[in-house]
Design a protein around this motif. Structure first.
Motif, PDB file in Angstrom:
ATOM      1  N   GLY A  20       0.701  -1.345  -0.025  1.00 27.31           N
ATOM      2  CA  GLY A  20       0.074  -0.220  -0.025  1.00 27.31           C
ATOM      3  C   GLY A  20       0.980   1.441  -0.057  1.00 27.31           C
ATOM      4  O   GLY A  20       0.272   2.248   0.143  1.00 27.31           O
ATOM      5  N   GLN A  21       1.993   1.204  -0.232  1.00 29.46           N
ATOM      6  CA  GLN A  21       3.089   2.380  -0.165  1.00 29.46           C
ATOM      7  C   GLN A  21       3.730   2.570  -1.410  1.00 29.46           C
ATOM      8  O   GLN A  21       5.071   2.921  -1.398  1.00 29.46           O
ATOM      9  N   LEU A  42      12.353  11.586   7.102  1.00 28.30           N
ATOM     10  CA  LEU A  42      11.498  11.650   7.885  1.00 28.30           C
ATOM     11  C   LEU A  42      10.262  10.578   7.309  1.00 28.30           C
ATOM     12  O   LEU A  42       9.757  11.094   6.478  1.00 28.30           O
ATOM     13  N   PHE A  43      10.041   9.548   8.106  1.00 33.20           N
ATOM     14  CA  PHE A  43       8.924   8.692   7.819  1.00 33.20           C
ATOM     15  C   PHE A  43       7.848   9.058   8.800  1.00 33.20           C
ATOM     16  O   PHE A  43       7.828   8.574   9.984  1.00 33.20           O
ATOM     17  N   THR A  44       6.738   9.189   8.083  1.00 34.44           N
ATOM     18  CA  THR A  44       5.592   9.508   9.259  1.00 34.44           C
ATOM     19  C   THR A  44       4.361   8.763   8.671  1.00 34.44           C
ATOM     20  O   THR A  44       4.220   8.384   7.572  1.00 34.44           O
ATOM     21  N   GLY A  45       3.462   8.592   9.399  1.00 34.65           N
ATOM     22  CA  GLY A  45       2.121   7.840   9.236  1.00 34.65           C
ATOM     23  C   GLY A  45       1.758   7.048  10.590  1.00 34.65           C
ATOM     24  O   GLY A  45       2.241   6.932  11.400  1.00 34.65           O
ATOM     25  N   PRO A  46       0.601   6.673  10.369  1.00 33.59           N
ATOM     26  CA  PRO A  46      -0.207   5.538  11.516  1.00 33.59           C
ATOM     27  C   PRO A  46       0.636   4.472  11.762  1.00 33.59           C
ATOM     28  O   PRO A  46       1.490   4.026  10.965  1.00 33.59           O
ATOM     29  N   ARG A  47       0.252   3.992  12.940  1.00 28.84           N
ATOM     30  CA  ARG A  47       1.123   2.567  13.302  1.00 28.84           C
ATOM     31  C   ARG A  47       0.889   1.586  12.281  1.00 28.84           C
ATOM     32  O   ARG A  47      -0.184   1.343  11.493  1.00 28.84           O
ATOM     33  N   GLY A  48       1.982   0.521  12.193  1.00 27.67           N
ATOM     34  CA  GLY A  48       1.687  -0.666  11.243  1.00 27.67           C
ATOM     35  C   GLY A  48       1.589  -0.519   9.647  1.00 27.67           C
ATOM     36  O   GLY A  48       0.975  -1.159   9.190  1.00 27.67           O
ATOM     37  N   THR A  49       2.181   0.782   9.214  1.00 28.74           N
ATOM     38  CA  THR A  49       1.756   0.995   7.800  1.00 28.74           C
ATOM     39  C   THR A  49       3.172   0.631   7.012  1.00 28.74           C
ATOM     40  O   THR A  49       3.151   1.161   6.046  1.00 28.74           O
ATOM     41  N   ILE A 178      -3.478   1.634   5.037  1.00 30.54           N
ATOM     42  CA  ILE A 178      -3.521   0.630   3.916  1.00 30.54           C
ATOM     43  C   ILE A 178      -5.066   0.523   3.640  1.00 30.54           C
ATOM     44  O   ILE A 178      -5.865   0.093   4.856  1.00 30.54           O
ATOM     45  N   ASN A 179      -5.487   0.276   2.517  1.00 33.14           N
ATOM     46  CA  ASN A 179      -6.905   0.039   2.211  1.00 33.14           C
ATOM     47  C   ASN A 179      -7.260  -1.387   2.535  1.00 33.14           C
ATOM     48  O   ASN A 179      -6.356  -2.151   2.556  1.00 33.14           O
ATOM     49  N   ALA A 180      -8.445  -1.718   2.778  1.00 35.41           N
ATOM     50  CA  ALA A 180      -8.881  -2.911   3.229  1.00 35.41           C
ATOM     51  C   ALA A 180      -8.751  -4.101   2.257  1.00 35.41           C
ATOM     52  O   ALA A 180      -8.257  -5.080   2.411  1.00 35.41           O
ATOM     53  N   ALA A 207      -9.634  -6.984   8.107  1.00 35.85           N
ATOM     54  CA  ALA A 207      -9.134  -6.063   7.338  1.00 35.85           C
ATOM     55  C   ALA A 207      -9.896  -4.479   8.273  1.00 35.85           C
ATOM     56  O   ALA A 207      -9.452  -3.515   8.199  1.00 35.85           O
ATOM     57  N   ARG A 208     -11.052  -4.529   8.164  1.00 37.07           N
ATOM     58  CA  ARG A 208     -11.955  -3.481   8.751  1.00 37.07           C
ATOM     59  C   ARG A 208     -11.358  -2.960  10.225  1.00 37.07           C
ATOM     60  O   ARG A 208     -11.195  -1.846  10.689  1.00 37.07           O
ATOM     61  N   ALA A 209     -11.278  -4.160  11.173  1.00 39.85           N
ATOM     62  CA  ALA A 209     -10.770  -4.026  12.405  1.00 39.85           C
ATOM     63  C   ALA A 209      -9.641  -3.488  12.568  1.00 39.85           C
ATOM     64  O   ALA A 209      -9.086  -2.712  13.345  1.00 39.85           O
ATOM     65  N   ALA A 210      -8.543  -3.748  11.538  1.00 42.16           N
ATOM     66  CA  ALA A 210      -7.167  -3.325  11.591  1.00 42.16           C
ATOM     67  C   ALA A 210      -7.173  -2.010  11.183  1.00 42.16           C
ATOM     68  O   ALA A 210      -5.888  -1.162  11.900  1.00 42.16           O
ATOM     69  N   GLU A 211      -8.144  -1.063  10.732  1.00 39.43           N
ATOM     70  CA  GLU A 211      -8.089   0.430  10.647  1.00 39.43           C
ATOM     71  C   GLU A 211      -6.974   0.941   9.925  1.00 39.43           C
ATOM     72  O   GLU A 211      -6.230   1.689  10.210  1.00 39.43           O
TER      73      GLU A 211
END
Length: 582
Positions: A20-21, A42-49, A178-180, A207-211
């Motif tokens: 997804g990146q 600098l790498f930024t973004g939500p957890r687990g991406t 990352i999309n579902a 996948a939905r629960a992983a957000e």
């Protein structure tokens, strides 16, 4: 060998494995092949991406002797040692536990030496927003004058906490959620590799629960595998994630639409008694309502794989108006915000259920069929409403008259109230005098230099309370804070949590300094200062150490001999004056 979690076993080892990146990984690959790499990223973004994974892949690719098209070979000694974490030239640091100035200075000193085996020394600093102000300043010096053989990769989930001076000296890459569908595709690939059967709808639930986080998705999948009996079913995924079953959502929303309050509350009780978590419950309902709306407006965008397209769902979609769905989403969103700040979510959920299912709201209603005849108007009800409107108008008129009659009393009331409130806060003069007796100007200047950082480190509520305040005196063990508004000062005085947090935050900003704050109003500060100066004018240790020149007592309040000295300094200059005490 001990069992390893899926997110560790299936951690990306090549840029093409990062899910997804694509834009980020392609840019990094091109930079490596074209030899146009930067000294800091600098790498930024939500957890687990994929931030830390991409950083380690970059470290391998830039040092791999067999690198091809910007990808590491993962077979040479260099790649394997970096993957295992044993390569001494690739250093991964957790800033959450190594956030002091000394740690960054140690890194800066080591960066001056050339790498021993690799072509580049790579420092990966995870959760970099946790560094202290002093540590950021130490890091800034290194980023300003980078060594040719050193690369810094900073990773964070909260880029707004990083100073702009640091960000401006790095190449920033924002990793997106990352999309579902991408998550489902990756989970499908993993399950096929490890030979575990599954139901496709179960993967969509995970996948939905992983957000949007792949690491969270793999952790949930790990739980589902352990929970299942060889096959990951939709029911397994529902229970592991704490999500509602499709039947539950159909029944609950159906009862709300049909204005069956008692039935809706019964369904809610059943849902909560099964241990469903309030936050997840509301998220599932919001997604369900969103899918209802999407199915009405653009059914081709909803896949049958989502699992929501039951017969009951399709019936609801055909009978509920879009306005009703907007209303439900609004109520559920408001409840979601309220539940975040309470320990008793059940009350808010019950209130929301009553709102959704009560006929008087006039919003949650079904679409009338084309054959239904218009309902006859109830004349008795109309007459009753007219009578109520007339009564309300009469009451409004009487209120206006009484308001004019009591204007004088109301104008006097605020003055009395103001007078009372003015005397309600007692200034702790003795404690302030104790602070001033040991206060020093260096302590005050050090505190003022980091005051903005101290405020930013506090919670939103605490920051709002301290926004209209400033430190006016500081010593080795305590400080005085002056507030613009008396009511805020009084509230801060009784807030033990604020005092403790403030003291701890200052100790993080200034090493070995944890003062106890004393709160006063800004209005009372000049009088307290003059009083202290007057009482201690002939003390062995004068008070000039904690006040600025504009803070000193006015000339007309100085003793006569002091006035003469000041005039002499004014006329002849301080360097030509010698003061002799008789």
């Amino acid at each position: 060998m001990a069992y390893q979690a899926l997110y560790r076993v299936w951690r990306s080892q090549r840029f093409d494995d990062v899910v997804g990146q694509k834009a980020i990984t392609q840019t990094l690959k091109n930079a490596i092949t074209q030899k146009k790499t930067s000294h800091a990223y600098l790498f930024t973004g939500p957890r687990g991406t994929g931030k830390t994974s991409a950083a380690k892949i970059f470290a391998k690719a830039i040092n791999c002797p067999n690198s091809k098209d910007g990808e590491p070979c993962n077979e040479c000694e260099m790649c394997q040692s970096i993957t295992a974490g044993s390569q001494e030239d690739v250093i991964e640091i957790d800033a959450a536990s190594n956030n002091g100035v000394e740690e960054i200075r140690f890194i800066r000193d080591r960066a001056n030496y050339a790498p021993t085996k690799a072509a580049y020394k790579v420092y990966i600093i995870d959760e970099v927003h946790m560094l202290s102000t002093g540590a950021f300043n130490a890091l800034l010096k290194t980023l300003e004058e980078p060594k040719e053989h050193v690369i810094f990769i900073l990773a964070t989930t909260e880029p707004h906490k990083i100073p702009l001076t640091i960000i401006s000296r790095t190449q920033r890459f924002d990793f997106k959620r990352i999309n579902a569908q991408d998550i489902v595709d990756h989970l499908t690939h993993i399950l096929k590799e490890i030979d575990i059967s599954y139901e496709e709808q179960a993967l969509y639930i995970i996948a939905r629960a992983a957000e949007g986080g792949m690491r969270d998705a793999l952790s949930i999948l790990d739980q589902a595998i352990s929970f299942s009996d060889g096959t990951i079913t939709t029911q397994n995924a529902m229970q592991v994630t704490g999500s509602l079953t499709f039947e539950m959502m159909d029944q609950y929303i159906g009862a709300c639409v049909n204005k069956e309050v008692q039935q809706a509350l019964t369904y809610l009780e059943q849902i909560l008694s099964e241990g469903k978590e309030a936050r997840r419950f509301l998220e599932d309902l919001l997604l369900y309502c969103r899918d209802l709306l999407m199915y009405q407006q653009a059914p081709q965008l909803l896949s049958e794989k989502s699992g929501h397209l039951t017969e009951a769902f399709k019936e609801l979609s055909a009978t509920v108006t879009p306005e009703a769905i907007y209303y439900m989403i609004q109520i559920l969103s408001e409840t979601q915000n309220e539940v975040r700040f309470t320990n008793n979510a059940t009350i808010y959920l019950e209130v929301a259920t009553v709102k959704l299912a009560t006929p008087q709201t006039g919003a949650v209603q079904a679409i009338p069929s084309g054959n239904s005849a218009p309902q006859p108007v109830d004349s008795a009800a109309v007459q009753q409403l007219q009578a109520q409107v007339f009564a309300l108008q009469k009451e409004l008129q009487s209120l206006k008259q009484s308001k004019n009659a009591g204007a004088a009393e109301q104008s006097a009331a605020p003055k009395a109230k103001q007078k009372t409130s003015k005397a309600s806060f007692r200034v702790p003069t003795e404690r302030v005098f104790q602070v001033l007796s040991e206060a020093t100007k260096p302590d005050l200047l050090n505190l003022k230099n980091v005051w903005d950082d101290v405020l930013m480190a506090m919670s939103v509520t605490q920051r709002a309370m301290l926004k209209s305040s400033e430190p006016v005196a500081a010593g080795p063990n305590s400080l005085v804070i002056a507030f613009e508004y008396e009511i805020v000062c009084q509230k801060a005085t009784g807030d033990e949590e604020l005092t403790l947090t403030l003291s701890n935050t200052i100790s993080r900003m200034i090493a070995n300094y944890s003062p106890n704050p004393v709160y006063i109003t800004r209005e009372s500060w000049p009088e307290i200062r003059r009083s202290y100066v007057s009482q201690n004018r002939h003390a062995d240790k004068p008070n000039e150490t904690f006040v600025t020149p504009e803070d000193e007592a006015p000339e007309d309040q100085l003793p006569q001999e002091d006035v003469a000295v000041e005039k002499a300094k004014e006329i002849f200059g301080a360097e030509l004056i010698t003061i002799i005490d008789d």
